[in-house]
Design an enzyme around this catalytic site. Structure first.
Site, PDB file in Angstrom:
ATOM      1  N   LYS A   1       2.815   9.608  14.382  1.00  0.00           N
ATOM      2  CA  LYS A   1       3.915   9.192  15.261  1.00  0.00           C
ATOM      3  C   LYS A   1       4.731  10.382  15.735  1.00  0.00           C
ATOM      4  O   LYS A   1       5.030  11.300  14.967  1.00  0.00           O
ATOM      5  CB  LYS A   1       4.832   8.233  14.517  1.00  0.00           C
ATOM      6  CG  LYS A   1       4.105   6.980  14.141  1.00  0.00           C
ATOM      7  CD  LYS A   1       4.776   5.754  14.672  1.00  0.00           C
ATOM      8  CE  LYS A   1       3.802   4.602  14.534  1.00  0.00           C
ATOM      9  NZ  LYS A   1       4.286   3.368  15.100  1.00  0.00           N
TER      10      LYS A   1
ATOM     11  N   HIS B   1     -11.022   0.921   9.876  1.00  0.00           N
ATOM     12  CA  HIS B   1     -11.085   1.487  11.225  1.00  0.00           C
ATOM     13  C   HIS B   1     -12.491   1.785  11.683  1.00  0.00           C
ATOM     14  O   HIS B   1     -12.693   2.163  12.826  1.00  0.00           O
ATOM     15  CB  HIS B   1     -10.238   2.755  11.305  1.00  0.00           C
ATOM     16  CG  HIS B   1      -8.803   2.427  11.488  1.00  0.00           C
ATOM     17  ND1 HIS B   1      -7.958   2.267  10.425  1.00  0.00           N
ATOM     18  CD2 HIS B   1      -8.080   2.163  12.593  1.00  0.00           C
ATOM     19  CE1 HIS B   1      -6.760   1.937  10.878  1.00  0.00           C
ATOM     20  NE2 HIS B   1      -6.810   1.870  12.175  1.00  0.00           N
TER      21      HIS B   1
ATOM     22  N   CYS C   1      -6.403  -2.764   5.530  1.00  0.00           N
ATOM     23  CA  CYS C   1      -5.514  -3.396   6.512  1.00  0.00           C
ATOM     24  C   CYS C   1      -6.239  -4.616   7.072  1.00  0.00           C
ATOM     25  O   CYS C   1      -7.317  -4.980   6.592  1.00  0.00           O
ATOM     26  CB  CYS C   1      -5.160  -2.364   7.594  1.00  0.00           C
ATOM     27  SG  CYS C   1      -3.847  -2.895   8.707  1.00  0.00           S
TER      28      CYS C   1
HETATM   29  N1  GLN Z   1      -1.413  -9.185   8.472  1.00  0.00           N
HETATM   30  C1  GLN Z   1      -1.674  -8.222   9.498  1.00  0.00           C
HETATM   31  C2  GLN Z   1      -3.167  -8.173   9.765  1.00  0.00           C
HETATM   32  O1  GLN Z   1      -3.924  -8.425   8.853  1.00  0.00           O
HETATM   33  C3  GLN Z   1      -1.194  -6.844   9.088  1.00  0.00           C
HETATM   34  C4  GLN Z   1      -1.416  -5.836  10.154  1.00  0.00           C
HETATM   35  C5  GLN Z   1      -0.807  -4.469   9.891  1.00  0.00           C
HETATM   36  O2  GLN Z   1      -0.619  -4.041   8.788  1.00  0.00           O
HETATM   37  N2  GLN Z   1      -0.507  -3.734  10.924  1.00  0.00           N
HETATM   38  O3  GLN Z   1      -3.593  -7.860  10.862  1.00  0.00           O
HETATM   39 ZN    ZN Z   2      -1.900  -2.695   7.719  1.00  0.00          ZN
END
Ligand code: GLN
Ligand code: ZN
Length: 761
Positions: A112, A697, A729
């Protein structure tokens, strides 16, 4: 007379032309020449808008196809050797390899830009990095601007050498400063070339001056500008922004620069001190029009504040945007989705250009000459201040009812944990995901059809329920322990909530560049926030009805809602955060009442909210923790609260993360091979934790043994009874086949480690 200018203009185009051109080129559809045509058209258009608005200086050199830091690294010949690219022959496509990675090489890191939501690419410097100048594309941009300027002065932008070096990453971090002399040589060469080309002033950005700098870095600032001032060069406008710089005032005043720009929006209080000590002959550029936010300027008030400056400085006064307008949409004047009342309170980049011209004329010809514009500004502000859309008595009443009990769970974690275990009956190392499952073409088509009005609300709901049913079935088959509904109904984790809360406005076209071709459309918080009706309860209840296993209720936390929106400028951020927290608290409590046993409150932006200066950290952390607890503490002991954070440096805010007192935190770690977890271990993080065991990713499917190794490592740092197993994520950007494969491996890995733990005790 006062000169007007901006520090930069959005690059992506009002209709995101750059995004579409880039993506079409990357997909092999558009040629490089076509992409360059779009880029040059955008450059010309950005300049024309400045001309049309009547700005004195035409700002250029701040356009980039992907990122400006990347272009500086390329211009200075600082390409990481691992790509095998020749800086002297680097074409745009080569720079995209650096930005996006190749089959063989990961991309440059991205992070960022200060406390904005814009991401820059981090230059990667070798030990003893040599620099050389390759300014062809930059100089061509400047030359085109000059050709188009019709005699008006063109002011190119450069990121300053100290900021460049400070934000770069180096093979030997301690030796980064030793690279400065070599870097200064290429800056000097470039400045000399600009001078030869008739450039009078260069804007040289040093936003690091708004941060804390230790003595060696302060010395670097002095060394840099002494050296640059010596050669043949245009005059230098040293620009600072994103905060006050009065903590560096003696340093700044001693620099041999010709002008200084200060952010008078975020750093209004520094103005008297800056003014009182301004070296004789130095230009002062005051950033009075907010480049970070979308509110109209109070033109009458700013004009009054500028008048004494004008008397003192005459034509040494420049008036400007506080920072580059990169951080706001091109225009908000025509957005079809904004209510007319709210739209009238707002200013996108073009509206801000017009404001600068009003200020200039008002200073030059007197208030009467801009009476109409001032009257309109007054009316908009008065309307905003008095609007029932902004102040809501009900919210005020609830805020005054907040007490200490509301920000504390009923019992401490150990007791809660025992109750949750008894209720949830989960195995050791429970497996789960972060919330979203792939956003398939089918989901996107349904959403688009609904938006166009081609699908009615009932059919849309049915379509979403089909997706949820599918996601639950898949998770049961995989053998995951704690399920999610998959978030098919969410286009964006902030916008989804913003659409259902009062006090938020959403635009159709308010796009802002996030990185490369990626844009976001931050909602605008204009008024007191409250929740008229439950938002996620039906969905969660439906998902839970399909399975015996616990399904997590999934919410975006107050700090993230705040951080990823344009926020009100008429009250402190923390006050808005409290309102958001109350709205989410209502949702949490309703989910609990609907029988949802686990509720996850995502806070991926928690760390991003940290102020630029250390001295301001604690205050932020205090109110951010308070907001999270206000949102989460209304539940009974046996309701389990999760939170999730990702892609940040967490080790320096661990006490605050612990103070959130979430029962479980899931956190991204796999890219650093669990190094992050060492911090949690050393700190003795008290509650449960799910370190991400694979990077979402990449489409690559990691093997179970890889994840087992990571879990083993985690077990050595954290008591296995407090460990969860999950990806880094959400999975919304992935496809189903790789998702199923990876989660299958993850479940196997968890089972293998579980078996081993069971036999070893
Ligand atoms: N709950 C969201 C997802 O699974 C979390 C996304 C994030 O951390 N940016 O997409
Ligand atoms: Zn995340």
């Amino acid at each position: 007379m006062a000169h007007t200018h901006i520090l930069g203009y959005p690059r992506i185009g009002e209709r995101r032309e750059l995004k579409f051109a880039l993506e079409s080129h990357w997909q092999g559809q558009g040629s490089l020449a076509e992409l360059q045509q779009v880029g040059e058209r955008l450059c010309a258009d950005r300049q024309q808008r400045q001309v049309d608005a009547g700005l004195h200086w035409l700002t250029t050199g701040d356009f980039a196809y992907y990122d400006l830091m990347l272009d500086h690294a390329a211009m200075f010949g600082a390409l990481p050797a691992r790509f095998g690219l020749d800086p002297a022959a680097l074409e745009l496509d080569g720079s995209f390899q650096l930005a996006r990675g190749t089959a063989a090489q990961p991309a440059l890191e991205m992070t960022k830009w200060f406390d904005t939501n814009y991401h820059y690419l981090v230059p990667e410097l070798a030990a003893g990095q040599a620099f050389s100048l390759h300014a062809g594309r930059y100089l061509a941009q400047v030359a085109r601007a000059q050709a188009q300027a019709g005699g008006r002065p063109v002011k190119p932008v450069l990121i300053g050498p100290v900021t460049f070096l400070r934000l770069a990453k180096s093979a030997r971090p301690q030796e980064r400063l030793s690279l400065l002399p070599g870097l200064l040589r290429v800056y000097a060469e470039l400045l000399a070339e600009l001078r030869r080309r008739g450039i009078e002033w260069v804007q040289i950005d040093e936003p690091v001056l708004a941060t804390d700098l230790d003595a060696p870095w302060q010395a670097a600032v002095t060394q840099a500008y002494r050296q640059l001032a010596g050669g043949e060069r245009p005059r230098l406008l040293l620009t600072t922004y994103f905060g006050p710089v009065d903590h560096h005032l003696p340093l700044l005043n001693a620099l041999p620069v010709d002008g200084l720009h200060i952010d008078a929006v975020r750093g209004a209080a520094q103005l008297p001190a800056v003014l009182a000590s301004l070296p004789a002959g130095r230009v002062l550029s005051v950033g009075v029009v907010d480049g970070r936010n979308v509110w109209r300027t109070d033109l009458r008030q700013v004009l009054q504040a500028l008048r004494p400056l004008q008397d003192q400085l005459a034509d040494r006064l420049w008036i400007a945007s506080s920072c580059s307008l990169l951080h706001v949409p091109c225009s908000l004047a025509r957005d079809p989705r904004l209510e007319a009342t709210v739209r009238h309170w707002l200013a996108g980049a073009d509206e801000k250009l017009a404001e600068l011209e009003v200020l200039r004329r008002g200073l030059q010809d007197g208030e009467a000459s801009v009476a109409d514009a001032l009257a309109e500004s007054d009316a908009a502000l008065a309307e905003r201040r008095g609007s029932a859309l902004v102040r809501n008595a009900y919210v005020g009443k609830r805020l005054s009812g907040i007490d200490a009990d509301m920000v504390q769970r009923r019992h401490a974690f150990p007791e809660r944990s025992a109750r949750q275990r008894a209720r949830l009956q989960l195995p050791l190392l429970p497996t789960t995901t972060i919330g979203s499952f792939p956003q398939t073409p089918r989901i996107r088509a349904a959403r688009a059809a609904r938006k166009r009005g081609d699908m009615n609300a009932y059919d849309y709901l049915k379509a979403m329920r089909e997706e949820i049913r599918h996601a639950i079935e898949q998770q049961e088959q995989l053998g995951l322990d704690v399920l999610v509904h998959g978030e098919p109904e969410r286009n964006d984790m902030v916008e989804h909530f913003a659409e259902h809360l009062f006090g938020f406005a959403i635009t159709d076209n308010g796009w802002v560049q996030s990185y490369g071709s990626r844009c976001v459309k931050p909602p605008i918080i204009y008024g007191d926030v409250w929740r008229p009706d439950p938002i996620t309860v039906d969905t969660a209840r439906y998902a839970q009805s399909l399975t015996e296993r616990p399904v997590k209720g999934m919410l975006t936390g107050p700090v993230t809602l705040l951080q990823w929106s344009f926020v009100r400028d008429d009250q402190p951020r923390e006050a808005t955060a409290r309102q958001l927290a109350l709205a989410i608290r209502d949702e949490v409590n309703d989910l609990e009442r609907a029988g949802i046993r686990i509720i996850q409150i995502d806070e991926p932006a928690f760390r991003e909210g940290l102020p630029l200066r250390r001295q301001d950290w604690q205050h932020y952390l205090d109110w951010a923790v308070h907001a999270f607890k206000l949102a989460s503490c209304g539940v009974l002991d046996d309701t389990q609260i999760h939170t999730h954070m990702c892609y940040s440096e967490f080790n320096d805010i661990l006490p605050a993360i612990a103070a959130l007192d979430a029962d479980v935190i899931t956190i991204e770690t796999s890219r650093s091979r669990m190094e992050l977890l060492d911090g949690f271990g050393a700190f003795d993080y008290p509650n449960e934790i799910g370190p991400g065991v694979y990077d979402i990713h990449s489409p690559r499917v990691p093997g179970a043994s890889e994840m087992e190794a990571l879990l083993d490592r985690a077990c050595r740092v954290v008591d296995p009874r407090r460990l969860w197993v999950n990806p880094d994520c959400g999975l919304k950007t992935r496809h189903w086949p790789e998702t199923l494969a990876a989660l299958g491996q993850m479940v196997s890995a968890a089972r293998a480690v579980r078996r081993r733990l069971a036999t070893s005790t």
